[in-house]
Structure formats: structure tokens, C-alpha cells
Design an enzyme around this catalytic site. Structure first.
Site, PDB file in Angstrom:
ATOM      1  N   CYS A 154       0.829  -1.215   0.000  1.00 42.45           N
ATOM      2  CA  CYS A 154       0.000   0.000   0.000  1.00 42.45           C
ATOM      3  C   CYS A 154       0.855   1.252   0.000  1.00 42.45           C
ATOM      4  CB  CYS A 154      -0.999  -0.005   1.147  1.00 42.45           C
ATOM      5  SG  CYS A 154      -0.341  -0.381   2.755  1.00 42.45           S
ATOM      6  N   VAL A 158       0.157   4.249  -2.475  1.00 41.93           N
ATOM      7  CA  VAL A 158      -0.253   5.580  -2.027  1.00 41.93           C
ATOM      8  C   VAL A 158       0.627   6.644  -2.690  1.00 41.93           C
ATOM      9  CG1 VAL A 158      -0.398   7.148  -0.047  1.00 41.93           C
ATOM     10  CG2 VAL A 158      -1.248   4.819   0.161  1.00 41.93           C
TER      11      VAL A 158
END
Lengths: 514, 489
Positions: A154, A158
Site C-alpha cells: 500500500c 499511495v
């Protein structure tokens, strides 16, 4: 103090009086309620069993408690390990990779190779290109994989790292020393905040199949691709292959980790078995593709059906009906009759089902797991006359709830059978207290539910950390259904003995023959 | 020419291992590998290795992240608080209940250690922020788990990247609910390993326990005594703290707190009044020990309860801090257990003597467990840490017995190569490496989780340790690797 002739570990050590004293003495310094006011603990514990608590519990919208799902890159790692000599490579922080490796390793009791490019704070600011360049090079140099399959954490998602550009530029900079231009480095973006581990499976499978076959479209071959999906039963992969082989047809299993996570003792080689890279490159030219897990391969199969125009589609070979459909699909695709071997296997399974049915009929079950697993096992429960009272799928994708509902509606007990999409295992705890069942079917996370509610747990699912070797068996095909039947029936019988073993009270029913 | 010395073999192994790397990686890894000799004045750190630096990308490090250091190590075992994994679903799931931090309590009612609480971030939380969701999550927790004494917010990677302000949410909610709510910015990308997570978590203990509002915790019923101590940096893995605590109590000390295995908020709140902090895992809790020294004037000493030699040394070191009555009782404790320990060693040493061991663990164990092996006549010939700093490697110099290959942040390739070249009889490391070596037919023990056995601390723990090492090394299963038809030729 230990007695040298009978040294005991923590299981019995702390039951000794001297330790009972230590633990009792500690309470005066504790702030947990059991140390302060055990009656209050009892009161709240009782409340958690109530309908009032259940309503509040099921209305939660922000906190997940005891989930039954994991995140995308885990599925991507599984896909990678199903290909010949392939190193799963996770672009992001190495903490994630430590977790993926230990999670799979605790389940399979097997090594799980996987690298990361150890992104840290500066990469979070400037992007992870430098890490990718060095990471791919080092990975290729040290482990010499035939292919590197890149997924993301992630963190990388991001900050928006561009995998395709990074891989291209890593190869360019390396100039072919470790990363020749033709070195296969397929990739997939696998953000943890979208979907679950099965989404990551889908994305990585799609990445490998689409990128490896680029420019390879040629003449169609009479050959069937099989995509197993997020399959944690090694035996299931073997059962499926044996069914396909019985038809004598050419086939490619795409993502076959059955040898990787079932290595014989003797010596250690990092990679074993897996789909040949050559086959993966040519899978576009097969005439058909069958996915065994609809919800774990929706994106991949959309490509296969819409762009590749392959015949096949979905078929979930868990349970009798599921296996029948799979076998008939193969018969149709190959234009051959069902082989005698499979007819015999089916006959044996049905024979066994007819031997054992009284023990499963009418029994109430709670079950949780991945969406496709649930469709298969619930179908089998219904085939046996059992009642899947609570069917819970934490990572249920769109469409699953309606499909499961339709399946449950085929049962005469349909009105008492419930589908719980998107709910977690703390919700399941309330369901078990308020609408109890006879047995649970699920993974190791059911252990605390077993302790709290007293419902016996039949270990079928993923992950299973605290029972050994179950993953080596099959739950697919006729032989797999026989395993399901055996495990479930014998747990019912174990429980029957447990319930009737009271000496001179209930043991008239403690029958020698069941 | 005489037989090749151990040291020469170790040096040759390092040289050989470095050859597989591209130039830049080789240059980096060279600094993390070395050969240590006992009490070598010329070496700055054991083996002169460098540590606590960024991991080389792409090599399969065994390291974890800051979140693992905070949620998994420091905060996670505090049993009457609820620890939220704040972010996507994976981190909390992979780390759930894996560390065997034993505790007594009714799980889900007054204690919560083996559970997994997560805000399960979705794409919209990344885009629009997750502070609102966190606030609701805290409310839901407090309504469904009313006996919690506090909440910690363990940040996963995205939190620090999307600009959320968990500190503000925690502040508002702490006031509303009148409970301790601790925001921890332990995002996994921070630092180079678990280590920074320990430090960040220690700092939040300082800020939210020692300097926070603890008026909801009643500590007035405990009156301080001259013999109060706290156990710091023992996570009660398999019950380790309990088998340590018993010895301290037997020598007349009063253990007021355990940090953080089987810990409660009240114990932590009581700690600033103890006379002495006893620090087991230096790496993960030296920060808070130093803080307590500076702020409350509490001295701290390091101790080692692995194996009788170190245990005895440590007991005496602890007793020396107190008066003669404690020192006398300390000797009584040592004398009381000595016959049992003699019998354990008499039983197992003949079965284990001369067996060589290679270790790779985290925290304190790469040096602390050496003595326990040596007490059994086993020889540690290699050791290394996942996330140590210079001060750990300096301390290691005093613990090794012979020429020992030292590998910092060793990766899968290097460890496998070292084992193949140095041929130990036992490898003791973590779950990720376990089956690699078992495939080779090598006895193996997990030294993070005690391979689901333990405790290993204290005298009672040592007996279990000895029995487990014997079990591993002398099990008949290793002899089956080779089929009978392979034995000839």
C-alpha cells in the site's frame, strides 16, 4: 521447581502451586477487570452473548474485529510461486514481505521465498525507483530466478509508483548484465486498500498472463488452461490435474504451486515445480480456459473471454455437483466421453455419502472463508442434507451474496439459512451465541470461537496454523469430496462420543458401532 | 599443514558469500559480516560489523517494520488495552497472535491480546482521509468492549503518507471517553527495521502513560516498598516473565510491573515508583528505561535469565543493589535450584556436548542465549541480529566463547550459505527460515516463539530449553532423510 525426570513446559508448569501463587500475587498490581472485580467480567461476558449485544455488534461500521480476510499482495505472492523458478518481488517495505512469508510458512510448514526492495522514508518522499533498480538487479544476481513477478504494497500505491516505467528503466540502466531485455518481469498493482488477497491473486495472474503472452498470439491449439485461483489445498491442485489428465487432453495449469509448497526432505532448492514459463507465454493459444474460482479471477477471466475469446468459463470442482459440472465441462470441451476412471471415483463417493448421510443430515453448520470456497463447500453440505445456518464471507465481492442466497434457497431449510457478506468473526461470535449451530467449519481463527461458544470446529479453510498436514489433502474432485465427507462425519461422531461418554449417565448411547 | 581453524573457515565463508552480489551490494554487505573473537579489544563491535543501516533491496532480508516493533512487540502485549491496526487489513491479520505473549484474562471481555482490531482502510479512506473512521472506530470499541482501559492506534504505512492527524483524534476521544488513547506513528516505512518502532512506541509510553492523564486507573491501593522492581523488556513469550518473576519474588523482591508481557496499564503506571528497573530486552526498551532514570531517578540494570551461568550472575547483580537480607535470600534461591540444574546438565550435557549451533534472531537473544547453549556444552559458532545497533554488537563481544561468525541483517541466501559452509548441528532462528534447514535434514529450533514450547527464562525455563534442544538434536527423524538405497556410494 522442575523435576528432572519429568520436565514440563508451560502447559503444565504454570498449574503448579508455586506459579498459581505468583499469578495470584500479580493481580494486586493489575488493572484488568478480572483482577479487580470478576463479577463485572462475568456480567459483561454474559451481555456479549445477548441479542442486544448482537444488534450493536452487527451494526459496526468502522472497526473490524477478528477479520477473515487478508490483503492483496498475499495473493500476488501465491500466484508468483506457482510459476517455474519465479521469485515473488514486492515493491515496498520489507515488513510486509516478512509477514507474507511467515503467514504462508505457518500454514504450509514450508519455506516461502519472496523478496522486497526495502523501501524506507526517503523512498516514500522521492518514490521507489532507486530501490526497484537495485532490488531487481540484486534479486536476479543472488537468486537467479527464471522470472521475477512484481507486486506492490500500500505504501508504493499511495505514493503512486509506476511499475511499468520503473521496470523498463531498471532494465535499461542495468544494460543487460543481470536483467537482459527479454528477462520476464511481469507486474501487477496490488493495493491493500482495495478488495482482499483474492483480488491480488486476480491482478497478478492477469499481469503474468497478459504480459507474458504479448505478441504471442498464433494458431489455436486444442489445449485447456486451468486457473486454480487462491487454492491453499495442495491435494486439490493434484486432484484437478488428475481429472484433466483422465481426459487425455493437453492442458496448462496456470499457477501450480503444488510442488513449491510440498517439497520432499533431503535437500533444499528454493524453487520447485510450477507452470513452465514457456507454457505461460503460450497460454493465449489454448482453445479454452477454465477458472476454478470465479471471484478470485474475475478480471483475468474477463480478458480471457472477451479478448482471447477462449471457451471454458468458470467451474468450481468442490463437492459432488461441482465436480460433476467440471467433469461435464471437460467432456464437452474435449468432445470425449467421461472416462471410466472418473465414473468409478464418482460411484465410490456417492456410495460413501449414502453410508454416512444420517450423521450430517439436519446438522446445523456455521462456515466462513473465501467466496468460491464457500460456494463449493456449502453446496456439498446441501448435497448431504446438512443445514448451513450461517455462511459468512468477509471478503465477499459484488454478486456473491445473491449467488450464495440462491444456492441456500435450494434447501428445504432455506428460511433458517443466513448469508453474511462483509461481516467479520466477532460478528460470527454473536451469531453463534444467539442462533447456535452444531458445528463450525473454518480456519484457525475459529479457535477462539470454539473456546468461547463451545461449538466444535472442523478445520477446513485457510489459514490453518495449529493442525498439521490438512493442506496436503484435496477438497476438490470426487476424492476431495470424500475427504470433506470423512472429516465432517468423523467430527460429528467424535462429538457424539464426547456427548455420550458420561459413565452411568449417558453412556448407554456410547455405541461401539455407528 | 594443520587442520583449518574455525576462524579461517569463517573468514573464507564470508569471502565466498560476497562473490554472488553485484558490486554495490557486495560493498554494503561486506560491512555487515565479520568474525568476532571473545573480548577482542581491537574490535569496535563484535566482528567489527556495521548495523542499523538500510537493508540492501531485493535480497530477502528477515527484517520486519516499525509497525511490527510497536504493535507486535512493545504495545501489543498490554492486555487491558485495545490495539487498533490503523490502515488496510493485512498487517493486523499477519501479526495476529503469532508471538505467544501469554496473559491471564477473559479475551474479548477484559483482555484483548490475541484479537485483531483494524480500521480496514478502503480506497475512499486513502483519498479522503481516515480520521473520521478512526473516531467512529474508537466509539464502537468503547461501546462493545466497555472493560477496556485504553486504546492504542498503531499506524500502518498509509497513515503517515495521506496526512491524517491521529493525534488530534486521540486527544478528542480521550477527553470524551475519559480513557488513555495513544496515537502511535509507527508506519512500516519508518526507519530500517522493527527497531525504530520500538523507539517510537517507547516514546508514546512516555508521552501518554507517564505524562498522560491516568486518572481512570486507580493506583492508590498499592503502597511502594523498598523492594519494588519492574521487569522491563520481557514479553512473556510462552510464559517467560512468569518463570523470571518467581525467582525475583523468592529472593524477597516485589515485582510491581511486567513490561509488556501480561502487562496492564496500572502496572505501567506504578513503575515510576519502583526502586530498580530490570531490563531484559535492552534493544526494545532501553529508551523508556533511560527516560525513567532521567525523569524519576530510577536506575536500571541489564540482566540475562537464559541458562544457569547467566541467571546466577544476574541474580547476584540484582541482589547487590539491595540490602544484605536480599543478598542472603538470593544465595538461598541459587542454592535451592542448584541440585535441579546439576541434574538437568548431568542428564543432557552428555547428549549435546560439542554440538555446534548457529543463531539468527532479534532483540537480545543473539547474545543472551549463547550462555544457555554453552552451559549444555554446546558451541555457538555464528550469531547475528535482525535489527541491532552498535551497542548490541559491543555487548555481544562479552558473550561469545570462541571465534564466531557475525552476520547483521542476514538474508536468506547468506544464512543458507553460512550453514552449508560451517555445517552446524543445530540452527536456531525464526519461522521463515525453519523449513529451509529442516529440508536439509538439519535440526532446528525457532528462537522467537520457542517453537510453541517454553518458557525458556529462569531455572525452570532452562530445564525446558535443555529438553527441547535434546529433542531437536537427538530426534530419530533426521536420520530418515536419506533413503536406504542411497546409503551406499
Amino acid at each position: 521447581m522442575q523435576e528432572v525426570e519429568k520436565i514440563v513446559n508451560g502447559k503444565d508448569l504454570f498449574k503448579r502451586p508455586e506459579y498459581a501463587e505468583v499469578l495470584a500475587n500479580k493481580k494486586q498490581f493489575e488493572s484488568s477487570m478480572l483482577a479487580i472485580n470478576p463479577a463485572k467480567v462475568e456480567e459483561i461476558a454474559e451481555w456479549t452473548k445477548s441479542w442486544d449485544y448482537r444488534e450493536k455488534n452487527l451494526a459496526r461500521e468502522a472497526i473490524t474485529v477478528n477479520p477473515a480476510k487478508a490483503c492483496q499482495p498475499l495473493g500476488a505472492v501465491m500466484v508468483a510461486l506457482g510459476f517455474e523458478g519465479t521469485m515473488p518481488y514486492v515493491h515496498g517495505s520489507h515488513g510486509c514481505v516478512a509477514y507474507f512469508r511467515s503467514y504462508f510458512t505457518k500454514h504450509f510448514k514450508e519455506p516461502t521465498p519472496c523478496v522486497s526492495d526495502s523501501m524506507t522514508e526517503d523512498a516514500a518522499v522521492f518514490g521507489g525507483l532507486v530501490n526497484m533498480k537495485e532490488g531487481l538487479k540484486n534479486c536476479a544476481a543472488v537468486y537467479k530466478p527464471k522470472m521475477i513477478a512484481v507486486s506492490t504494497t500500500c505504501m508504493a500505491e499511495v505514493i503512486g509508483d509506476d511499475l511499468m516505467a520503473f521496470i523498463t528503466s531498471a532494465k535499461e540502466e542495468d544494460g543487460g548484465e543481470f536483467l537482459p531485455a527479454e528477462y520476464p518481469i511481469p507486474y501487477a498493482h496490488t493495493p491493500s486498500f482495495v478488495g482482499s488477497h483474492i483480488t491480488g491473486y486476480d491482478n497478478m495472474m492477469h499481469g503474468i498472463m497478459s504480459q507474458l503472452t504479448e505478441g504471442n498470439k498464433g494458431e489455436t491449439k486444442q489445449r485447456i488452461n486451468i486457473i486454480p485461483g487462491f487454492e491453499t489445498y495442495i491435494g486439490s491442485l493434484r486432484s484437478v490435474k488428475s481429472i484433466v489428465e483422465a481426459f487425455g487432453t493437453d492442458y496448462i495449469m496456470l499457477g501450480d504451486h503444488s510442488d513449491q509448497w510440498d517439497m520432499p526432505a533431503g535437500n533444499y532448492e528454493m524453487f520447485q515445480g510450477g507452470t513452465k514459463i514457456e507454457d505461460a507465454k503460450d497460454c493465449i493459444n489454448s482453445s479454452a480456459t477454465i477458472s476454478l474460482q470465479k471471484y478470485a479471477t474475475s478480471k483475468t477471466m474477463k480478458m480471457v473471454e472477451k479478448r482471447w475469446k477462449h471457451a471454458g468459463g468458470f467451474s468450481n470442482p468442490i463437492g459432488l455437483k461441482g465436480t460433476d459440472e467440471f467433469v461435464m465441462k471437460l467432456a464437452e470441451l474435449t468432445g470425449t466421453e467421461v472416462p471410466q476412471k472418473l465414473k468409478t471415483e464418482r460411484g465410490r463417493l456417492v456410495d460413501a455419502m449414502q453410508d454416512s448421510y444420517p450423521y450430517m443430515h439436519g446438522k446445523k453448520f456455521a462456515i466462513w472463508g473465501d467466496p468460491d470456497f464457500l460456494l463449493g463447500v456449502v453446496s456439498f453440505l446441501l448435497e448431504m442434507g446438512a443445514e448451513p445456518t450461517h455462511v459468512l464471507c468477509h471478503n465477499a465481492p459484488n454478486g456473491w451474496e445473491a449467488e450464495m442466497r440462491a444456492l441456500l434457497d435450494t434447501s428445504p431449510a432455506k428460511d433458517s439459512l443466513n448469508v453474511w457478506a462483509g461481516k467479520d468473526l466477532w460478528a460470527m461470535r454473536s451469531l453463534l451465541f444467539t442462533e447456535p449451530v452444531d458445528f463450525m467449519i473454518g480456519n484457525s481463527y475459529g479457535k477462539e470461537l470454539m473456546r468461547d461458544t463451545g461449538t466444535p470446529l472442523i478445520y477446513i479453510g485457510f489459514p490453518i496454523f495449529d493442525r498439521h498436514h490438512l493442506h496436503r489433502y484435496s477438497i476438490s474432485g470426487y476424492d476431495g469430496a470424500l475427504n470433506l465427507l470423512t472429516w465432517i462425519t468423523n467430527k460429528v461422531l467424535d462429538q457424539l462420543d464426547e456427548d455420550t461418554k458420561g459413565i452411568a449417565t449417558t453412556d448407554y448411547f456410547f455405541d461401539l458401532v455407528r | 599443514m594443520g587442520p583449518e581453524t574455525l576462524e579461517a573457515k569463517q573468514k573464507a565463508a564470508i569471502e565466498e558469500i560476497l562473490k554472488a552480489y553485484p558490486e554495490k551490494a557486495a560493498k554494503n554487505r561486506e560491512k555487515h559480516l565479520g568474525v568476532g573473537s571473545p573480548n577482542d579489544e581491537n574490535q569496535k563491535t563484535c566482528g567489527d560489523v556495521r548495523s542499523n543501516k538500510k537493508t540492501v533491496p531485493g535480497v530477502m532480508s528477515q527484517r520486519g517494520c516499525a509497525y511490527a516493533g510497536s504493535k507486535g512487540v512493545v504495545w501489543g502485549p498490554v492486555k487491558d488495552m485495545i490495539h487498533i491496526s490503523h490502515g488496510p487489513i493485512g498487517c493486523g491479520q499477519y501479526s495476529r497472535a503469532g508471538r505467544r505473549n501469554y496473559y491471564i484474562g477473559v479475551t474479548g471481555v477484559d483482555t484483548f491480546v490475541t484479537m485483531n482490531f483494524c480500521t480496514d482502510f478502503q480506497e475512499n479512506n486513502i483519498v479522503f482521509g481516515g480520521d473520521k473512521k478512526l473516531g467512529i472506530a474508537i466509539d464502537e470499541i468503547d461501546s462493545l468492549f466497555p472493560l477496556n482501559n485504553g486504546i492504542t492506534v498503531q499506524s500502518e504505512c498509509p497513515i503517515g503518507l495521506i496526512g491524517d492527524d491521529i493525534g488530534a483524534v486521540a486527544k478528542v476521544k480521550a477527553k470524551e471517553l475519559h480513557k488513555t488513547i495513544v496515537p502511535v506513528n509507527c508506519e512500516g516505512f519508518r526507519g530500517v527495521s522493527q527497531s525504530l518502532g520500538h523507539h517510537i512506541a517507547n516514546d508514546t509510553v512516555r508521552d501518554y502513560i507517564f505524562e498522560g492523564d491516568l486518572s481512570h486507573i486507580d493506583t492508590t491501593d498499592v503502597t511502594a516498598t523498598e523492594y519494588d522492581v519492574a521487569i522491563i523488556g520481557d514479553y512473556n513469550i510462552g510464559g517467560d516473565t512468569w518463570s523470571s518473576r518467581i525467582l525475583l519474588e523468592e529472593m524477597g523482591l516485589r515485582v510491581v510491573a511486567q513490561w509488556s508481557g501480561d502487562a496492564t496499564l496500572k502496572e505501567m503506571a506504578l513503575t515510576p515508583k519502583v526502586k530498580l528497573n530490570l531490563l531484559h530486552c535492552y534493544r526494545s526498551m532501553n529508551y523508556i528505561s533511560r527516560h525513567m532514570e532521567k525523569e524519576f531517578g530510577i536506575p536500571w540494570i541489564e540482566y540475562n535469565f537464559f541458562g544457569p551461568s547467566q541467571t546466577i550472575k544476574s541474580l547476584r547483580k540484582i541482589a547487590a543493589f539491595f540490602d544484605e537480607s536480599i543478598q542472603a535470600k538470593c544465595e538461598e534461591v541459587i542454592a535451592k535450584y542448584q541440585p535441579m540444574i546439576d541434574a538437568v546438565i548431568a542428564k543432557y550435557k552428555p547428549r549435546l556436548e560439542g554440538k555446534q549451533v548457529m543463531l539468527f534472531v532479534g532483540g537480545l537473544r543473539p547474545r543472551h542465549v549463547i550462555g544457555a547453549y554453552e552451559d549444555l556444552g554446546m558451541e555457538v559458532i555464528g550469531t547475528g541480529y535482525e535489527f541491532a545497533h552498535d551497542d548490541d554488537y559491543k555487548r555481544t563481544k562479552e558473550e561469545i566463547f570462541r571465534s564466531t561468525v557475525i552476520y547483521d541483517d542476514v538474508n536468506e541466501y547468506e544464512l543458507e550459505a553460512f550453514v552449508k559452509k560451517l555445517q552446524p548441528d543445530l540452527v536456531a532462528s525464526g519461522i521463515k527460515e525453519k523449513y529451509v534447514f529442516q529440508k536439509m535434514g538439519l535440526p532446528y529450533r525457532q528462537m522467537h516463539s520457542w517453537d510453541y514450547s517454553g518458557p525458556y527464562h529462569g531455572y525452570d525455563g532452562f530445564a525446558i530449553f535443555a529438553q527441547d534442544m535434546d529433542l531437536a538434536i537427538n530426534s530419530p527423524v533426521w536420520a530418515h532423510s536419506k533413503a536406504p538405497w542411497e546409503k551406499e556410494g
